[in-house]
Scaffold this motif. Structure first.
Motif, mmCIF file in Angstrom:
data_model
loop_
_atom_site.group_PDB
_atom_site.id
_atom_site.type_symbol
_atom_site.label_atom_id
_atom_site.label_comp_id
_atom_site.label_asym_id
_atom_site.label_seq_id
_atom_site.Cartn_x
_atom_site.Cartn_y
_atom_site.Cartn_z
ATOM 1 N N GLN A 135 0.968 -1.233 0.147
ATOM 2 C CA GLN A 135 0.049 0.045 0.134
ATOM 3 C C GLN A 135 1.013 1.282 -0.070
ATOM 4 O O GLN A 135 0.611 2.091 -0.755
ATOM 5 C CB GLN A 135 -0.925 0.073 1.051
ATOM 6 N N GLN A 156 0.518 3.540 -3.168
ATOM 7 C CA GLN A 156 -0.122 4.833 -2.688
ATOM 8 C C GLN A 156 0.766 6.003 -2.946
ATOM 9 O O GLN A 156 0.464 7.287 -3.405
ATOM 10 C CB GLN A 156 -0.540 4.818 -1.356
ATOM 11 N N THR A 182 -0.309 8.516 2.664
ATOM 12 C CA THR A 182 -0.727 7.034 2.496
ATOM 13 C C THR A 182 -1.679 6.513 3.625
ATOM 14 O O THR A 182 -1.410 6.935 4.559
ATOM 15 C CB THR A 182 0.476 6.202 2.295
ATOM 16 N N LEU A 195 -5.193 -3.897 -5.330
ATOM 17 C CA LEU A 195 -4.821 -4.260 -3.968
ATOM 18 C C LEU A 195 -6.201 -4.692 -3.290
ATOM 19 O O LEU A 195 -6.122 -5.192 -2.138
ATOM 20 C CB LEU A 195 -4.337 -2.862 -3.373
#
Length: 310
Positions: A204, A208, A227, A242
């Motif tokens: 992530q 991100q 993030t 994701l």
């Protein structure tokens, strides 16, 4: 000028830091603190991943488990403090829902007042045509949808902050859980979950960061946006891959809760931590799963509405 004036701390910062001014007085200082926050998350995620792997496959000692759990408590406590400071300095995608009088609440009131005004105007002019009423209905529904959308976004942003407080509590309970049969029966499952969670958090952060960089360059995101350990609407383009990992992690939290509920009914179970951890994992599952599901549903509905306009 308002952005650079000292602000009152929230309840959490007052409890932790006292009445200390945490307002950063320049954009450079805010960006530097934001970057430090992002680096802190990245480095600690890697350390926690290595620690979980070591405890699961190499170090089978209670003392190393305690060190790992203490690191989790310290990580989440530090994260909540830093997030509170960033919220005070304008990180909009972390802003939690509040009941204070803010411009957004005033805008919501204005939107509702617009609905009332349109209805009264329609009644006074006595427009009888079906098309006129359909147009009015469309405007009213549009305004109501806009207000609901704003409330929903605030709830989402609030949860991605709140779940760190829940995670702090969960890690603290894990730290106090004494060694025994129940602990050993759940230990490997928890460490495996920690490994998976750290891997997803690393993915992530990596993707991100790139997505936020692109959106900032296009002027679509604030330079202080961060993030998050979840899914928000701005991640729809490029980060939907994701979602399977996120949903799998959510259901693993549910699996942890079910396992702990079963352990709490074991004849040898004497520890209060088992049932409390089961409730906490269940709370995390419900919050994460329902919030992510709502984001996906809202985005799909919005895309469907845009397609109809075309």
């Amino acid at each position: 000028m308002e952005a650079y004036l000292p602000k009152r701390n929230g309840l959490y910062l007052n409890l932790v830091l006292g009445n200390v001014n945490v307002t950063l007085l320049s954009n450079q200082a805010k960006f530097a603190y934001k970057d430090e926050y992002e680096k802190f998350k990245l480095y600690l995620t890697i350390i926690l991943l290595l620690g979980a792997v070591a405890c699961r496959f190499i170090l089978h000692y209670r003392v190393t488990d305690e060190v790992f759990n203490f690191l989790l408590v310290w990580y989440y406590c530090t994260l909540t403090i830093r997030e509170s400071i960033l919220i005070s300095n304008g990180s909009s995608n972390l802003t939690s829902r509040t009941l204070s009088c803010s411009p957004q609440w005033f805008l919501s009131f204005c939107k509702y007042w617009r609905i009332v005004r349109l209805v009264l105007a329609e009644l006074m002019t006595r427009v009888q045509s079906r098309a006129g009423f359909m147009l009015l209905s469309h405007v009213v529904d549009s305004d109501k949808s806009c207000v609901r959308s704003w409330d929903f976004q605030k709830r989402i942003k609030g949860w991605w902050v709140s779940h760190h407080y829940v995670s702090t509590f969960l890690s603290g309970v894990m730290l106090t859980w004494p060694d025994g049969l129940m602990y050993q029966m759940f230990r490997n499952q928890f460490l495996a979950f920690s490994i998976f969670q750290s891997c997803v958090q690393f993915l992530q952060y990596y993707y991100q960061s790139g997505c936020l960089y692109r959106l900032r360059a296009l002027g679509k995101r604030n330079h202080l946006d961060l993030t998050v350990e979840g899914f928000q609407s701005w991640m729809w383009r490029g980060l939907t891959f994701l979602l399977p990992f996120l949903f799998f992690g959510h259901f693993w939290q549910l699996y942890n809760a079910i396992t702990l509920f079963e352990l709490s009914r074991h004849t040898e179970c004497k520890e209060w931590q088992v049932f409390v951890l089961a409730l906490t994992f269940l709370l995390l599952f419900l919050g994460n799963f329902l919030t992510t599901l709502k984001v996906v549903h809202t985005k799909l509905q919005k895309n469907k509405a845009e397609m109809k306009k075309l």
